[in-house]
Design an enzyme around this catalytic site. Structure first.
Site, PDB file in Angstrom:
ATOM      1  N   HIS A   1       0.858  -1.195   0.000  1.00 49.30           N
ATOM      2  CA  HIS A   1       0.000   0.000   0.000  1.00 49.30           C
ATOM      3  C   HIS A   1       0.888   1.236   0.000  1.00 49.30           C
ATOM      4  CE1 HIS A   1      -3.188   2.806   1.168  1.00 49.30           C
ATOM      5  NE2 HIS A   1      -4.021   1.858   0.793  1.00 49.30           N
TER       6      HIS A   1
ATOM      7  N   ASP B   1      -7.917  -5.452   0.048  1.00 44.07           N
ATOM      8  CA  ASP B   1      -8.385  -6.372  -1.012  1.00 44.07           C
ATOM      9  C   ASP B   1      -7.988  -7.816  -0.762  1.00 44.07           C
ATOM     10  OD1 ASP B   1      -7.616  -3.688  -3.200  1.00 44.07           O
ATOM     11  OD2 ASP B   1      -9.615  -4.392  -2.620  1.00 44.07           O
TER      12      ASP B   1
HETATM   13  C1  SDX Z   1      -6.280  -0.049  -2.885  1.00 44.27           C
HETATM   14  O1  SDX Z   1      -4.420   4.383  -1.906  1.00 44.27           O
HETATM   15  C2  SDX Z   1      -5.429   3.826  -1.323  1.00 44.27           C
HETATM   16  O2  SDX Z   1      -5.872   4.231  -0.276  1.00 44.27           O
HETATM   17  C3  SDX Z   1      -6.055   2.667  -2.105  1.00 44.27           C
HETATM   18  C4  SDX Z   1      -7.052   1.806  -1.345  1.00 44.27           C
HETATM   19  C5  SDX Z   1      -8.339   2.562  -1.068  1.00 44.27           C
HETATM   20  O3  SDX Z   1      -9.023   2.194  -0.108  1.00 44.27           O
HETATM   21  O4  SDX Z   1      -8.691   3.456  -1.888  1.00 44.27           O
HETATM   22  O5  SDX Z   1      -6.464   1.378  -0.109  1.00 44.27           O
HETATM   23  C6  SDX Z   1      -7.440   0.573  -2.165  1.00 44.27           C
HETATM   24  O6  SDX Z   1      -6.036   0.285  -4.012  1.00 44.27           O
HETATM   25  C7  SDX Z   1      -5.405  -1.032  -2.158  1.00 44.27           C
HETATM   26  C8  SDX Z   1      -4.200  -1.539  -3.017  1.00 44.27           C
HETATM   27  C9  SDX Z   1      -4.706  -2.622  -3.975  1.00 44.27           C
HETATM   28  N1  SDX Z   1      -3.633  -3.004  -4.914  1.00 44.27           N
HETATM   29  C10 SDX Z   1      -2.978  -4.169  -4.819  1.00 44.27           C
HETATM   30  O7  SDX Z   1      -3.136  -4.962  -3.903  1.00 44.27           O
HETATM   31  C11 SDX Z   1      -2.019  -4.447  -5.991  1.00 44.27           C
HETATM   32  C12 SDX Z   1      -0.689  -4.948  -5.437  1.00 44.27           C
HETATM   33  N2  SDX Z   1      -0.043  -3.846  -4.715  1.00 44.27           N
HETATM   34  C13 SDX Z   1       0.927  -3.055  -5.464  1.00 44.27           C
HETATM   35  O8  SDX Z   1       0.828  -2.966  -6.819  1.00 44.27           O
HETATM   36  C14 SDX Z   1       1.408  -1.828  -4.707  1.00 44.27           C
HETATM   37  O9  SDX Z   1       1.682  -2.222  -3.431  1.00 44.27           O
HETATM   38  C15 SDX Z   1       0.523  -0.593  -4.671  1.00 44.27           C
HETATM   39  C16 SDX Z   1       0.086  -0.179  -6.022  1.00 44.27           C
HETATM   40  C17 SDX Z   1      -0.676  -0.821  -3.808  1.00 44.27           C
HETATM   41  C18 SDX Z   1       1.348   0.541  -4.043  1.00 44.27           C
HETATM   42  O10 SDX Z   1       2.337   0.836  -4.927  1.00 44.27           O
HETATM   43  P1  SDX Z   1       3.514   1.899  -4.551  1.00 44.27           P
HETATM   44  O11 SDX Z   1       3.247   2.624  -3.296  1.00 44.27           O
HETATM   45  O12 SDX Z   1       3.788   2.695  -5.789  1.00 44.27           O
HETATM   46  O13 SDX Z   1       4.702   0.942  -4.224  1.00 44.27           O
HETATM   47  P2  SDX Z   1       5.870   0.606  -5.213  1.00 44.27           P
HETATM   48  O14 SDX Z   1       5.302   0.074  -6.494  1.00 44.27           O
HETATM   49  O15 SDX Z   1       6.772   1.796  -5.289  1.00 44.27           O
HETATM   50  O16 SDX Z   1       6.595  -0.608  -4.447  1.00 44.27           O
HETATM   51  C19 SDX Z   1       7.637  -0.372  -3.501  1.00 44.27           C
HETATM   52  C20 SDX Z   1       8.419  -1.669  -3.497  1.00 44.27           C
HETATM   53  C21 SDX Z   1       8.862  -2.117  -4.902  1.00 44.27           C
HETATM   54  O17 SDX Z   1      10.003  -2.911  -4.742  1.00 44.27           O
HETATM   55  P3  SDX Z   1      11.476  -2.243  -5.015  1.00 44.27           P
HETATM   56  O18 SDX Z   1      11.409  -1.583  -6.389  1.00 44.27           O
HETATM   57  O19 SDX Z   1      11.685  -1.255  -3.896  1.00 44.27           O
HETATM   58  O20 SDX Z   1      12.440  -3.423  -4.991  1.00 44.27           O
HETATM   59  O21 SDX Z   1       7.574  -2.741  -3.014  1.00 44.27           O
HETATM   60  C22 SDX Z   1       7.395  -3.696  -4.067  1.00 44.27           C
HETATM   61  C23 SDX Z   1       7.759  -3.019  -5.364  1.00 44.27           C
HETATM   62  O22 SDX Z   1       8.192  -3.966  -6.331  1.00 44.27           O
HETATM   63  N3  SDX Z   1       5.970  -4.066  -4.045  1.00 44.27           N
HETATM   64  C24 SDX Z   1       5.521  -5.305  -4.182  1.00 44.27           C
HETATM   65  C25 SDX Z   1       4.128  -5.218  -4.050  1.00 44.27           C
HETATM   66  N4  SDX Z   1       3.787  -3.938  -3.821  1.00 44.27           N
HETATM   67  C26 SDX Z   1       4.925  -3.229  -3.817  1.00 44.27           C
HETATM   68  N5  SDX Z   1       6.160  -6.484  -4.414  1.00 44.27           N
HETATM   69  C27 SDX Z   1       5.364  -7.563  -4.520  1.00 44.27           C
HETATM   70  N6  SDX Z   1       4.023  -7.560  -4.388  1.00 44.27           N
HETATM   71  C28 SDX Z   1       3.369  -6.404  -4.155  1.00 44.27           C
HETATM   72  N7  SDX Z   1       2.054  -6.401  -4.033  1.00 44.27           N
END
Ligand code: SDX
Length: 427
Positions: free
Chosen positions: A315, A373
């Protein structure tokens, strides 16, 4: 007012900026005059450190895993209020003071839950295979052609009518989209049923408006199912300036019809990085298939050459356990005990994934925890709700929050059209 000083080390110039006071959480530097004062922009792609508005609706403490609606912790909200009470709290700023006020608001929503027959014709034109999120965003945009009474600047109550109307109609739009996709006749709202029960009724009833008929008579929708879905909606009701809420505010900032802005919010939520994740979690749990495969998938997550991400994890704000995920996981286990049987295999895989992930350095270092989720789909499956409706369920839950944020923006005399700048790196 406290200030911060920015020093441009190239020129030695110093610039003071006010620190904006807040009632909770981090303060903010008022950079609204940064460019005028300094001739430089701030750069924050994805707006991870940037506040685009001041708001009183919900508050998230990402480090503590805390979520408040109008200052009240989410667990107290879920325990104390129904979803329609929460909708009233968010759009008016006050929860119903007593049972009469609660019933009065909920009855208003029942009477507003019907759709114009010409809007139903629009819904009927979509292909059976259309994703219901496409139907929803189209139908909500089309709703703006039926209700043009919103822009009476002297009558702020128009916003209340606008909000109550869309909160009331969205479950009907979701149910009708589903019935259309399976070639079943539409079941019109039954105003003798409450908001949540009516939604399940419109999904499940047979032609002739009868629910399933068994040897011991009509199988009514159980109060426990209604309670479960009511809590799921409440846990999705608002969540600060997430991608879809920011979209609603940005589109509303041009002065467009509120339903056009809400339609844009539905489209933003659809994405798998946002509300669309709940649907992908179920696909992923089914792909994992067995607890013994969990470690293999955790390794895939850590393999940078593999685009695989653990859906329902991570998140932008929560770097601790999402309190909604905790509440939904507890609800899952409580419902299972009370007789709404969860899919044991999926539930076991999800809990094993969480256990392995939360003890793995990759996840700990990045602050990756289950989000709203991760477990919701397991409960929705137990409620016999098809996966295609998981994100539309999120829309029903979030509609009061989007509407409240929209009203807050529209009532703000200082609100400006959203127009970010860019760092130009072209020729
Ligand atoms: C919702 O914002 C809100 O409030 C949203 C929400 C709401 O109520 O409105 O809470 C609802 O959208 C919840 C999130 C649902 N999405 C998912 O579950 C999809 C999987 N999650 C990711 O795609 C991700 O965690 C996000 C999109 C939720 C957040 O993305 P960020 O903040 O841009 O994080 P990032 O992509 O910069 O990741 C930081 C690091 C990265 O690794 P490094 O490059 O540092 O090595 O964490 C890793 C990412 O690769 N990472 C994950 C991951 N999420 C982040 N690695 C594996 N699995 C994941 N799910």
């Amino acid at each position: 007012m406290a200030t911060v000083t920015l020093i441009n080390n190239e020129t030695g110039e110093k610039f003071d900026f006010d620190l904006i006071e807040c009632t909770r959480g981090p303060k903010a530097v008022d950079f609204s005059k940064l460019f005028e004062k300094t001739g430089i922009f701030s750069y924050d792609p994805g707006y991870g450190s940037t506040a685009g508005c001041q708001s009183t609706i919900s508050y998230i403490n990402g480090q503590e895993g805390q979520l408040l609606y109008k200052g009240m912790p989410i667990q107290d909200i879920v325990d104390k209020y129904s979803f329609t009470d929460v909708a009233k709290l968010l759009i008016t700023g006050e929860a119903p003071k007593n049972k009469d006020e609660s019933v009065e608001f909920e009855l208003e929503l029942r009477h507003r839950s019907f759709l114009n027959e010409r809007l139903i014709n629009i819904l009927s034109a979509f292909p059976d295979s259309a994703h219901p999120m496409a139907n929803l965003s189209s139908a909500v945009a089309a709703l703006s052609t039926f209700h043009y009474d919103y822009r009476d600047p002297d009558n702020r109550d128009e916003y209340q009518v606008m909000a109550r109307r869309i909160i009331a109609k969205i479950p009907t739009l979701v149910a009708f989209s589903y019935r259309h996709s399976i070639g079943a006749p539409f079941i019109y709202p039954d105003i003798s049923r409450g908001y949540v029960e009516n939604f399940l009724y419109m999904l499940r009833a047979y032609p002739g408006n009868r629910l399933k008929y068994t040897k011991d008579g009509e199988t009514e929708i159980t109060p426990l199912e209604v309670e479960a879905l009511d809590k799921i909606f409440t846990l999705h009701a608002d969540h600060g300036q997430n991608a879809s809420t920011t979209t609603v505010r940005n589109v509303a900032s041009t002065g467009v019809h509120p339903y056009a802005a809400l339609s844009a919010g539905i489209n933003a939520l659809w994405g798998p990085s946002h509300g669309g994740a709940n649907e992908k979690v179920l696909d992923q749990l089914r792909e994992i298939g067995d607890v013994k495969n969990v470690s293999k998938f955790i390794e895939r997550v850590k393999d940078k050459s593999d685009p695989f991400r653990l859906m329902g994890f991570g998140h932008r704000v929560y770097k601790s356990y999402d309190p909604r995920a905790k509440a939904i996981k507890n609800l899952k286990n409580e419902l299972n005990k009370k007789g709404i049987k969860m899919d044991a295999r999926l539930s076991e895989i999800a809990e094993a994934l969480e256990e392995v992930a939360l003890s793995d350095e990759y996840f700990i270092k990045r602050g990756l925890y289950p989000n709203v989720d991760f477990y919701s789909g397991i409960i929705l499956t137990a409620l016999k709700i098809p996966v295609s409706l998981f994100t539309p369920i999120f829309v029903i839950g979030r509609m009061p929050g989007w509407s409240a944020q929209l009203i807050e923006h529209l009532k703000n005399p200082h609100a400006r059209i959203t127009r970010p700048r860019q760092v130009y790196v072209g020729k």
